[in-house]
Structures are given as structure tokens and as C-alpha cells.
Design a protein around this motif. Structure first.
Motif, PDB file in Angstrom:
ATOM      1  N   VAL A  27       0.847  -1.203   0.000  1.00 39.42           N
ATOM      2  CA  VAL A  27       0.000   0.000   0.000  1.00 39.42           C
ATOM      3  C   VAL A  27       0.879   1.247   0.000  1.00 39.42           C
ATOM      4  CG1 VAL A  27      -1.643   1.352   1.367  1.00 39.42           C
ATOM      5  CG2 VAL A  27      -2.004  -1.102   1.039  1.00 39.42           C
ATOM      6  N   GLU A  28       1.918   1.265   0.845  1.00 35.80           N
ATOM      7  CA  GLU A  28       2.817   2.421   0.884  1.00 35.80           C
ATOM      8  C   GLU A  28       3.491   2.642  -0.464  1.00 35.80           C
ATOM      9  OE1 GLU A  28       5.623   2.163   4.069  1.00 35.80           O
ATOM     10  OE2 GLU A  28       4.127   2.710   5.571  1.00 35.80           O
ATOM     11  N   ASP A  29       3.937   1.563  -1.105  1.00 34.51           N
ATOM     12  CA  ASP A  29       4.567   1.674  -2.422  1.00 34.51           C
ATOM     13  C   ASP A  29       3.588   2.250  -3.447  1.00 34.51           C
ATOM     14  OD1 ASP A  29       6.898   0.613  -1.354  1.00 34.51           O
ATOM     15  OD2 ASP A  29       6.635  -1.370  -2.262  1.00 34.51           O
ATOM     16  N   ALA A  30       2.348   1.776  -3.422  1.00 30.89           N
ATOM     17  CA  ALA A  30       1.333   2.273  -4.362  1.00 30.89           C
ATOM     18  C   ALA A  30       1.033   3.749  -4.107  1.00 30.89           C
ATOM     19  CB  ALA A  30       0.054   1.444  -4.250  1.00 30.89           C
ATOM     20  N   LEU A  31       0.907   4.139  -2.847  1.00 29.14           N
ATOM     21  CA  LEU A  31       0.645   5.547  -2.518  1.00 29.14           C
ATOM     22  C   LEU A  31       1.810   6.430  -2.964  1.00 29.14           C
ATOM     23  CD1 LEU A  31      -0.912   5.230   1.046  1.00 29.14           C
ATOM     24  CD2 LEU A  31      -2.101   5.847  -1.078  1.00 29.14           C
ATOM     25  N   ARG A  32       3.025   5.962  -2.729  1.00 34.53           N
ATOM     26  CA  ARG A  32       4.207   6.722  -3.131  1.00 34.53           C
ATOM     27  C   ARG A  32       4.229   6.920  -4.646  1.00 34.53           C
ATOM     28  NH1 ARG A  32       7.310   3.550  -0.811  1.00 34.53           N
ATOM     29  NH2 ARG A  32       7.223   4.530   1.219  1.00 34.53           N
ATOM     30  N   LEU A  33       3.897   5.879  -5.386  1.00 35.19           N
ATOM     31  CA  LEU A  33       3.880   5.962  -6.848  1.00 35.19           C
ATOM     32  C   LEU A  33       2.802   6.934  -7.331  1.00 35.19           C
ATOM     33  CD1 LEU A  33       4.926   5.009  -9.579  1.00 35.19           C
ATOM     34  CD2 LEU A  33       3.299   3.106  -9.444  1.00 35.19           C
ATOM     35  N   LEU A  37       3.490  10.369  -9.441  1.00 31.00           N
ATOM     36  CA  LEU A  37       2.927  10.561 -10.777  1.00 31.00           C
ATOM     37  C   LEU A  37       1.834  11.636 -10.815  1.00 31.00           C
ATOM     38  CD1 LEU A  37       2.663   6.839 -11.943  1.00 31.00           C
ATOM     39  CD2 LEU A  37       4.395   8.540 -12.586  1.00 31.00           C
ATOM     40  N   GLY A  38       1.469  12.162  -9.641  1.00 31.19           N
ATOM     41  CA  GLY A  38       0.431  13.192  -9.594  1.00 31.19           C
ATOM     42  C   GLY A  38      -0.969  12.636  -9.784  1.00 31.19           C
ATOM     43  N   ARG A  39      -1.170  11.384  -9.442  1.00 29.25           N
ATOM     44  CA  ARG A  39      -2.474  10.732  -9.612  1.00 29.25           C
ATOM     45  C   ARG A  39      -3.200  10.619  -8.284  1.00 29.25           C
ATOM     46  NH1 ARG A  39      -3.147  11.116 -14.890  1.00 29.25           N
ATOM     47  NH2 ARG A  39      -1.535  10.071 -16.069  1.00 29.25           N
ATOM     48  N   PRO A  40      -4.497  10.851  -8.266  1.00 28.14           N
ATOM     49  CA  PRO A  40      -5.255  10.700  -7.018  1.00 28.14           C
ATOM     50  C   PRO A  40      -5.450   9.222  -6.676  1.00 28.14           C
ATOM     51  CG  PRO A  40      -6.741  11.148  -8.832  1.00 28.14           C
ATOM     52  CD  PRO A  40      -5.341  11.253  -9.390  1.00 28.14           C
ATOM     53  N   VAL A  41      -5.829   8.969  -5.432  1.00 27.09           N
ATOM     54  CA  VAL A  41      -6.168   7.608  -5.006  1.00 27.09           C
ATOM     55  C   VAL A  41      -7.566   7.627  -4.403  1.00 27.09           C
ATOM     56  CG1 VAL A  41      -3.805   6.865  -4.595  1.00 27.09           C
ATOM     57  CG2 VAL A  41      -5.086   7.900  -2.744  1.00 27.09           C
ATOM     58  N   ALA A  42      -8.231   6.503  -4.485  1.00 29.77           N
ATOM     59  CA  ALA A  42      -9.542   6.374  -3.852  1.00 29.77           C
ATOM     60  C   ALA A  42      -9.339   6.116  -2.371  1.00 29.77           C
ATOM     61  CB  ALA A  42     -10.335   5.234  -4.491  1.00 29.77           C
ATOM     62  N   GLY A  43     -10.204   6.692  -1.555  1.00 38.95           N
ATOM     63  CA  GLY A  43     -10.120   6.499  -0.112  1.00 38.95           C
ATOM     64  C   GLY A  43     -11.500   6.549   0.504  1.00 38.95           C
ATOM     65  N   TRP A  44     -11.534   6.557   1.809  1.00 39.62           N
ATOM     66  CA  TRP A  44     -12.785   6.533   2.558  1.00 39.62           C
ATOM     67  C   TRP A  44     -12.751   7.662   3.575  1.00 39.62           C
ATOM     68  CZ3 TRP A  44     -16.587   3.571   0.940  1.00 39.62           C
ATOM     69  CH2 TRP A  44     -17.684   3.327   1.755  1.00 39.62           C
ATOM     70  N   LYS A  45     -13.779   8.507   3.595  1.00 40.40           N
ATOM     71  CA  LYS A  45     -13.840   9.603   4.553  1.00 40.40           C
ATOM     72  C   LYS A  45     -15.287   9.838   4.949  1.00 40.40           C
ATOM     73  CE  LYS A  45     -12.361  14.320   5.327  1.00 40.40           C
ATOM     74  NZ  LYS A  45     -11.663  15.476   4.774  1.00 40.40           N
ATOM     75  N   ASP A  46     -15.517   9.871   6.240  1.00 42.43           N
ATOM     76  CA  ASP A  46     -16.867  10.121   6.765  1.00 42.43           C
ATOM     77  C   ASP A  46     -17.910   9.194   6.158  1.00 42.43           C
ATOM     78  OD1 ASP A  46     -15.846  12.208   8.361  1.00 42.43           O
ATOM     79  OD2 ASP A  46     -16.090  13.654   6.730  1.00 42.43           O
ATOM     80  N   GLY A  47     -17.540   7.938   5.975  1.00 44.75           N
ATOM     81  CA  GLY A  47     -18.478   6.944   5.470  1.00 44.75           C
ATOM     82  C   GLY A  47     -18.737   7.012   3.979  1.00 44.75           C
ATOM     83  N   GLU A  58      -0.495  11.295   2.130  1.00 46.56           N
ATOM     84  CA  GLU A  58       0.510  11.328   3.188  1.00 46.56           C
ATOM     85  C   GLU A  58       1.268  10.006   3.216  1.00 46.56           C
ATOM     86  OE1 GLU A  58      -1.180  12.472   6.937  1.00 46.56           O
ATOM     87  OE2 GLU A  58      -2.279  14.135   6.032  1.00 46.56           O
ATOM     88  N   VAL A  59       2.521  10.066   2.806  1.00 46.28           N
ATOM     89  CA  VAL A  59       3.375   8.879   2.791  1.00 46.28           C
ATOM     90  C   VAL A  59       4.834   9.339   2.833  1.00 46.28           C
ATOM     91  CG1 VAL A  59       3.497   8.702   0.264  1.00 46.28           C
ATOM     92  CG2 VAL A  59       3.736   6.661   1.639  1.00 46.28           C
ATOM     93  N   ASP A  60       5.692   8.537   3.465  1.00 46.03           N
ATOM     94  CA  ASP A  60       7.116   8.863   3.496  1.00 46.03           C
ATOM     95  C   ASP A  60       7.659   8.879   2.073  1.00 46.03           C
ATOM     96  OD1 ASP A  60       7.146   8.975   6.259  1.00 46.03           O
ATOM     97  OD2 ASP A  60       7.772   6.878   6.466  1.00 46.03           O
ATOM     98  N   ASP A  61       8.608   9.787   1.827  1.00 49.66           N
ATOM     99  CA  ASP A  61       9.211   9.874   0.497  1.00 49.66           C
ATOM    100  C   ASP A  61      10.071   8.671   0.166  1.00 49.66           C
ATOM    101  OD1 ASP A  61       8.022  12.318  -0.026  1.00 49.66           O
ATOM    102  OD2 ASP A  61       9.719  13.466   0.717  1.00 49.66           O
ATOM    103  N   GLU A  62      10.701   8.072   1.181  1.00 50.66           N
ATOM    104  CA  GLU A  62      11.581   6.938   0.961  1.00 50.66           C
ATOM    105  C   GLU A  62      10.939   5.660   1.479  1.00 50.66           C
ATOM    106  OE1 GLU A  62      14.502   6.944  -0.685  1.00 50.66           O
ATOM    107  OE2 GLU A  62      14.118   9.053  -1.113  1.00 50.66           O
ATOM    108  N   PRO A  63      11.055   4.578   0.714  1.00 45.35           N
ATOM    109  CA  PRO A  63      10.507   3.293   1.194  1.00 45.35           C
ATOM    110  C   PRO A  63      11.295   2.766   2.386  1.00 45.35           C
ATOM    111  CG  PRO A  63      11.688   2.979  -0.861  1.00 45.35           C
ATOM    112  CD  PRO A  63      11.660   4.460  -0.578  1.00 45.35           C
ATOM    113  N   ASP A  64      10.636   1.932   3.195  1.00 45.86           N
ATOM    114  CA  ASP A  64      11.334   1.264   4.294  1.00 45.86           C
ATOM    115  C   ASP A  64      12.380   0.324   3.739  1.00 45.86           C
ATOM    116  OD1 ASP A  64       9.673   2.534   6.089  1.00 45.86           O
ATOM    117  OD2 ASP A  64       8.307   0.830   6.319  1.00 45.86           O
ATOM    118  N   ALA A  65      13.461   0.205   4.441  1.00 48.51           N
ATOM    119  CA  ALA A  65      14.532  -0.703   4.006  1.00 48.51           C
ATOM    120  C   ALA A  65      14.200  -2.133   4.350  1.00 48.51           C
ATOM    121  CB  ALA A  65      15.845  -0.301   4.646  1.00 48.51           C
TER     122      ALA A  65
END
Length: 65
Positions: A27-33, A37-47, A58-65
Motif C-alpha cells: 500500500v505504501e509503495d502504491a501511494l508513493r507511486l 505521478l500526480g495521480r489521485p487515489v480512492a479512499g474513505w472519509k466520513d463513510g 501522506e506517505v514517506d518519500d523513501e521506502p522502508d529498508a
């Protein structure tokens, strides 16, 4: 012949730790990508399903080692 111990797949699935970690990393890798690339992601907010703009992901710029 290998010195590695055999992996108990059933135990790994029941404990879930390694599976959960792999999913979290994916999931973190997909969010980072998407953010890169400037692409939105689907999420869930307030039902409700919402689009989260790339600049709000919101994701760290660098992947975990």
C-alpha cells in the motif's frame, strides 16, 4: 541441500504478521507511486468513497529498508 528451515505457511497466515507487513508495504509503495505521478487515489472519509488528490497523499518519500 539448503540449510534453510522450511517455512510453515499455515502458521504465517494464522499469525498474520508477515502477511500484514507485506500488505502495508504494498500500500505504501502504491501511494508513493501515485503521489510521484500526480495521480489521485480512492479512499474513505466520513463513510463515503472519495478521491484523495496526489498533493494530499501522506506517505514517506523513501521506502522502508
Amino acid at each position: 541441500m539448503s540449510d534453510k528451515k522450511p517455512v510453515d505457511i499455515g502458521r504465517m497466515i494464522l499469525e498474520g504478521t508477515l502477511v500484514d507487513e507485506a500488505i502495508r508495504k504494498g500500500v505504501e509503495d502504491a501511494l508513493r507511486l501515485h503521489k510521484k505521478l500526480g495521480r489521485p487515489v480512492a479512499g474513505w472519509k466520513d463513510g463515503k468513497a472519495v478521491w484523495i488528490p496526489a498533493e494530499e497523499i501522506e506517505v514517506d518519500d523513501e521506502p522502508d529498508a
